[in-house]
Design a protein around this motif. Structure first.
Motif, PDB file in Angstrom:
ATOM      1  N   VAL A  68      -3.484   0.431   3.316  1.00  0.00           N
ATOM      2  CA  VAL A  68      -3.057  -0.581   3.519  1.00  0.00           C
ATOM      3  C   VAL A  68      -3.065  -1.519   4.685  1.00  0.00           C
ATOM      4  O   VAL A  68      -3.374  -2.891   4.113  1.00  0.00           O
ATOM      5  CB  VAL A  68      -1.594   0.386   4.393  1.00  0.00           C
ATOM      6  CG1 VAL A  68      -0.626  -0.068   3.067  1.00  0.00           C
ATOM      7  CG2 VAL A  68      -1.722   1.314   5.171  1.00  0.00           C
ATOM      8  N   ILE A  69      -3.709  -1.302   5.618  1.00  0.00           N
ATOM      9  CA  ILE A  69      -3.635  -2.484   6.551  1.00  0.00           C
ATOM     10  C   ILE A  69      -5.534  -3.482   5.865  1.00  0.00           C
ATOM     11  O   ILE A  69      -4.708  -4.487   5.848  1.00  0.00           O
ATOM     12  CB  ILE A  69      -4.870  -1.789   8.493  1.00  0.00           C
ATOM     13  CG1 ILE A  69      -3.650  -1.122   8.509  1.00  0.00           C
ATOM     14  CG2 ILE A  69      -5.500  -2.328   8.790  1.00  0.00           C
ATOM     15  CD1 ILE A  69      -3.826  -0.335   9.988  1.00  0.00           C
ATOM     16  N   GLN A 108      -5.904  -3.628   3.004  1.00  0.00           N
ATOM     17  CA  GLN A 108      -5.112  -4.271   1.725  1.00  0.00           C
ATOM     18  C   GLN A 108      -4.285  -5.806   2.641  1.00  0.00           C
ATOM     19  O   GLN A 108      -4.213  -6.822   1.320  1.00  0.00           O
ATOM     20  CB  GLN A 108      -4.175  -2.957   1.420  1.00  0.00           C
ATOM     21  CG  GLN A 108      -2.453  -4.124   0.126  1.00  0.00           C
ATOM     22  CD  GLN A 108      -2.788  -3.028  -0.225  1.00  0.00           C
ATOM     23  OE1 GLN A 108      -2.594  -2.185  -1.597  1.00  0.00           O
ATOM     24  NE2 GLN A 108      -1.357  -2.981   0.201  1.00  0.00           N
ATOM     25  N   ASP A 109      -3.301  -5.386   3.404  1.00  0.00           N
ATOM     26  CA  ASP A 109      -2.732  -6.248   3.843  1.00  0.00           C
ATOM     27  C   ASP A 109      -3.605  -7.830   4.210  1.00  0.00           C
ATOM     28  O   ASP A 109      -3.183  -8.586   3.798  1.00  0.00           O
ATOM     29  CB  ASP A 109      -1.944  -6.095   4.769  1.00  0.00           C
ATOM     30  CG  ASP A 109      -0.783  -7.226   6.095  1.00  0.00           C
ATOM     31  OD1 ASP A 109      -0.242  -7.602   5.237  1.00  0.00           O
ATOM     32  OD2 ASP A 109      -1.096  -7.392   7.286  1.00  0.00           O
ATOM     33  N   ARG A 110      -4.802  -6.897   4.849  1.00  0.00           N
ATOM     34  CA  ARG A 110      -5.889  -8.222   5.714  1.00  0.00           C
ATOM     35  C   ARG A 110      -6.296  -8.853   4.345  1.00  0.00           C
ATOM     36  O   ARG A 110      -6.831 -10.765   4.370  1.00  0.00           O
ATOM     37  CB  ARG A 110      -6.741  -7.672   6.046  1.00  0.00           C
ATOM     38  CG  ARG A 110      -7.270  -8.094   7.334  1.00  0.00           C
ATOM     39  CD  ARG A 110      -8.304  -7.841   8.113  1.00  0.00           C
ATOM     40  NE  ARG A 110      -7.697  -6.839   9.277  1.00  0.00           N
ATOM     41  CZ  ARG A 110      -8.645  -6.321   9.643  1.00  0.00           C
ATOM     42  NH1 ARG A 110     -10.049  -6.206   9.373  1.00  0.00           N
ATOM     43  NH2 ARG A 110      -8.298  -5.489  10.590  1.00  0.00           N
ATOM     44  N   ALA A 142      -3.483 -11.301   2.661  1.00  0.00           N
ATOM     45  CA  ALA A 142      -3.673 -13.009   3.814  1.00  0.00           C
ATOM     46  C   ALA A 142      -4.700 -13.340   3.434  1.00  0.00           C
ATOM     47  O   ALA A 142      -4.283 -14.841   3.459  1.00  0.00           O
ATOM     48  CB  ALA A 142      -3.226 -12.493   5.006  1.00  0.00           C
ATOM     49  N   ARG A 158      -4.533 -15.558  -0.081  1.00  0.00           N
ATOM     50  CA  ARG A 158      -3.445 -16.119   0.102  1.00  0.00           C
ATOM     51  C   ARG A 158      -3.515 -17.805   1.057  1.00  0.00           C
ATOM     52  O   ARG A 158      -3.728 -18.626   0.095  1.00  0.00           O
ATOM     53  CB  ARG A 158      -1.798 -15.735   0.947  1.00  0.00           C
ATOM     54  CG  ARG A 158      -0.829 -16.184   0.060  1.00  0.00           C
ATOM     55  CD  ARG A 158       0.748 -14.879   0.945  1.00  0.00           C
ATOM     56  NE  ARG A 158       0.140 -14.014   1.906  1.00  0.00           N
ATOM     57  CZ  ARG A 158       0.074 -12.852   1.774  1.00  0.00           C
ATOM     58  NH1 ARG A 158       1.217 -12.740   1.604  1.00  0.00           N
ATOM     59  NH2 ARG A 158      -0.075 -12.689   3.463  1.00  0.00           N
TER      60      ARG A 158
END
Lengths: 427, 400
Positions: free
Chosen positions: A285-286, A288-290, A293, A296
């Protein structure tokens, strides 16, 4: 402006047992700077769609219907004979074949009058190769009042078979392939790039990562090796990798770093469209989030369009404006993401969102969708989802549903789309 | 329509009697093979996979373990089924010490614990039929005298795993089954010996979404009906929340937070849990949540950072964190946190309608009260760490 236009795309794989209808009548459009999420279970045809766009289909996969246009350049189109043979296998084949004939004939007339320069979305070689066949089909269709439909079908079938088999047909096919492939070679990576599934395997293990990215630059752009390496350093900085890593080999990179290197490579030539196939599935998750972001931010900065392919509907909810949900080779629902999440008009979408746990709000009992995805070599009659659908009725078992526009930018492939959208039917 | 699941809150868990596992100071080090000269000099380096872990698992309970890859959660699970031998510490299963078991006793213990693996495409032998796969544990542990006995046991196991009718599946091979069915076979294999404890290591992360919910509900039903306690290991926080009664958050081989699952999700107290939760994507496009970014990568588990292992990445760190190892404190009844400032930090919760007060102009994440920040003369705010990385202000262009 529409950048990527996919019209009624059909991609079939030939296998020993017959045909696998991996993509079966998919249409969508993507504008500049837009993000679309393509969601579905494994084997629903989402990666095949991406491979069709980038012309990376394996040898036994063919575009048998529809077309893919990128900035009005034809990237894939089934030749008329193949498409006609495909149409002949359906019910109500006659109006469909006639429509196809008319479309192609109009294009041919326009080509002769105006020349290709003024005809975006057409391919000269494709039209030129079809001229004789077009006349032949025209002659057969002219006799439609005199002969029985069965006979007419047989005649068309024979003409189509003759056109698609044999030495000359093969040679013609190769010629067309070569021509389109030449166009694609210029577009691939410089205008459409792809972030592949499994970052682990996307790099060649025996070359340094920096050199692999530089190779893409050197192939497409007129620059010296030093300039290319300078550019690679800039890209590394952009995705947050340390510059001393350019000389590293893939095995020296962790999963997250490799994924960033792939993103750097996809961004190398400032493409207009990035196709990201499960960009974060292998990561936790960590990370993935990075990565999300990062993607994007870069996308906003460079005004690129993006197509994210994933099975994780929450990832799409985080990053995209549009969503397309695929099942069994068909687009089940597509449109504006907020509209689809708040007011789904398709039982499959509802099933999919109901199967996802969340950390927000109260804990709810998850509902699984019974059964398993269909065998696309032998899909069920009618709606492909009907064996698993709670709302399935007799009509679903017999007739393929239409695609209904329930609201602006919101289409659903279901007999009861309106009823579900307005809340008259509950899943 | 939306049936709510009753959650075991921390208090209820505390009331439950019957401790299945009691684990204290459990440590597993993997030695790294050094070169010849280094070995002569006596230098020994170890990977600290599991480091001084302490927890209990109660009867009928599912303990969820979450963490990044490489945090030691899988090793922890493997220790409990004794696929690994602990380096130090005690682990008691129904009061019996397991850590030092050998030979016949170990085999007897292994009969009562089972493991479900991540990838059903790899954990099943492609050349064994479903019957042979599930009957193998029976043969290993000499259960059932005749083929008929074993067939009966296998049939029951398949029924527990909701593969009905069992006859239809018994003589198929894995390639004839779908992913969900394979995982059900793997679950049936663990059930055939009537285990008293199951470790499920990422059992759903390789499965498709529509099938995933079915497998999770199956495991919940098994717990409901037969009372088998589980350890559920996953990197997916929302899946773990759905499955577990209590959640332990692991970081670099140790627990940083351990509490009832709703307590961990709704009231996180450790900065790492905060970051982990804020990174979880939410299936709702209108949801806005204040993002807490976590800095840097997981440090090497070979040389653990001194003091609190999380301090190099912590947004709230103070001097004490760099030197002193924090205690695993019980901040609220049943809610354990490994942090010097547990309960004092302004932690963002997933349900917070978080209004961003200040946004770091460098990383675009929120700066909250209590975080070290720098304000530039033009009014732009930065995290202290980010300010070190930018040379010129991104807003006005002047030097910081």
């Amino acid at each position: 402006m529409v950048m990527l236009d996919i019209r009624n795309l059909r991609v079939y794989f030939e296998i020993l047992k017959g045909k696998v209808k991996a993509v079966d009548g998919v249409s969508f459009q993507l504008d500049r700077g837009e993000t679309m999420g393509l969601v579905g279970e494994s084997g629903c045809g989402k990666t095949t769609t991406a491979f069709a766009i980038t012309r990376l289909l394996p040898f036994n996969g063919h575009v048998v219907g529809g077309e893919i246009l990128f900035n009005d350049v034809v990237l894939a189109r089934a030749d008329m004979a193949t498409e006609m043979l495909e149409l002949l296998e359906r019910e109500r084949w006659l109006p469909r074949v006639e429509a196809l004939f008319e479309r192609r004939q109009n294009a041919m007339h326009a080509l002769k009058e105006k020349g290709l320069g003024e005809m975006p979305g057409e391919s000269e070689i494709l039209l030129a190769e079809e001229e004789i066949f077009l006349e032949e089909v025209g002659d057969i269709l002219a006799t439609k009042d005199k002969v029985e439909p069965v006979e007419l079908k047989e005649m068309l079938h024979d003409a189509g078979k003759a056109e698609t088999t044999g030495f000359f047909a093969d040679r013609r096919k190769r010629k067309i392939e070569k021509e389109i492939e030449a166009k694609m070679a210029a577009i691939r990576w410089s205008e459409i790039s792809m972030i592949f599934q499994s970052a682990m395997n996307a790099f060649n293990p025996v070359y340094r990562i920096g050199d692999q990215i530089a190779e893409a630059l050197l192939t497409h752009e007129d620059m010296s090796k030093d300039e290319a390496h300078q550019k690679v350093l800039e890209l590394f900085d952009l995705v947050g990798l340390k510059p001393d890593r350019v000389t590293g080999y893939p095995h020296e990179f962790s999963g997250g770093m490799r994924q960033r290197a792939i993103i750097a490579m996809a961004l190398a030539l400032n493409p207009q469209l990035i196709i990201a196939d499960e960009p974060t599935t292998a990561l936790d998750v960590i990370m993935q989030d990075r990565i999300l972001a990062e993607i994007r931010d870069l996308q906003k900065e460079m005004h690129m369009a993006m197509m994210i392919i994933t099975h994780d509907i929450s990832v799409v909810a985080e990053v995209s404006e549009k969503i397309a949900i695929m099942y069994g080779g068909k687009l089940f629902e597509q449109g504006d993401i907020v509209s689809i999440f708040e007011n789904p008009a398709n039982p499959y979408t509802i099933g999919l969102t109901g199967a996802f746990p969340s950390i927000k709000g109260k804990k709810k009992r998850l509902k699984s969708i019974p059964g398993s995805p269909p065998d696309l070599a032998n899909p069920p009659l009618g709606c492909v989802f009907h064996p698993r659908c709670k709302l399935a009725q007799d009509i679903c078992k017999e007739k393929m549903p239409p695609t209904i526009e329930v609201a602006k930018n919101h289409r659903s492939y279901c007999h009861f789309a309106e009823e579900i959208y307005t809340g008259k039917m509950k899943v | 329509m939306e049936a709510e699941v009753t959650d075991a809150t921390t208090e209820e868990v505390g009331k439950k009697s019957g401790v299945v596992w009691e684990v204290k100071n459990l440590t597993k080090l993997f030695p790294i093979k050094a070169g010849f000269i280094a070995s002569l000099l006596g230098k020994e380096t170890n990977v600290h996979a599991v480091n001084d872990v302490e927890f209990e698992i109660y009867d009928r309970e599912i303990l969820g373990i979450v963490g990044e890859s490489g945090c030691g959660k899988t090793t922890c699970g493997r220790l409990l089924v004794r696929l690994e031998t602990p380096t130090r510490g005690t682990m008691q299963f129904h009061g019996q010490e397991i850590g030092g078991l050998k030979g016949r006793e170990l085999k007897r213990f292994r009969r009562s614990v089972q493991m479900i693996f991540q990838d059903p495409y790899e954990s099943l032998n492609p050349r064994l039929s479903v019957f042979a796969t599930i009957a193998e544990p029976l043969i290993v542990h000499s259960v059932g005298d005749t083929i008929e006995d074993r067939e009966e046991l296998v049939r029951k196991a398949l029924e527990y795993a909701e593969l009905k009718p069992p006859e239809e599946f018994m003589y198929r091979y894995p390639h004839e089954l779908s992913g969900g069915q394979r995982q059900r076979v793997a679950i049936a294999r663990t059930l055939v010996l009537r285990p008293r404890f199951i470790v499920a290591d990422e059992p759903v992360s390789m499965l498709d979404v529509s099938i995933r919910a079915g497998i999770m509900n199956l495991m919940l039903n098994l717990r409901e009906e037969y009372g088998i306690p589980f350890m559920f290991i996953s990197h997916d926080v929302s899946v773990t929340r759905y499955m577990s009664d209590r959640i332990g958050v692991m970081y670099l081989g140790g627990f940083v937070e351990l509490a009832g699952s709703e307590d961990v999700i709704k009231n996180p107290m450790h900065p790492y849990t905060e970051a982990l939760l804020s990174a979880v994507p939410v299936p709702d496009p209108t949801a806005k949540h204040g993002r807490v970014k976590i800095k840097g990568d997981l440090p090497s588990p070979i040389n653990l950072p001194p003091g609190c292992t999380f301090h190099p990445r912590c947004l709230y760190k103070k001097d004490i964190c760099k030197s002193q190892v924090p205690e695993f404190k019980e901040v609220e009844p049943g809610h354990f946190v490994l942090c010097h400032f547990a309960g004092e930090l302004p932690i963002v919760k997933p349900d917070d309608e978080y209004v961003t007060e200040e946004i770091c102009k460098y990383c675009n994440a929120t700066i909250k009260k209590g975080m070290a920040s720098v304000q530039h003369s033009c009014g732009a705010n930065y995290h202290e760490e980010c300010a070190d990385r930018v040379k010129a202000c991104t807003v006005c262009g002047k030097e910081l």
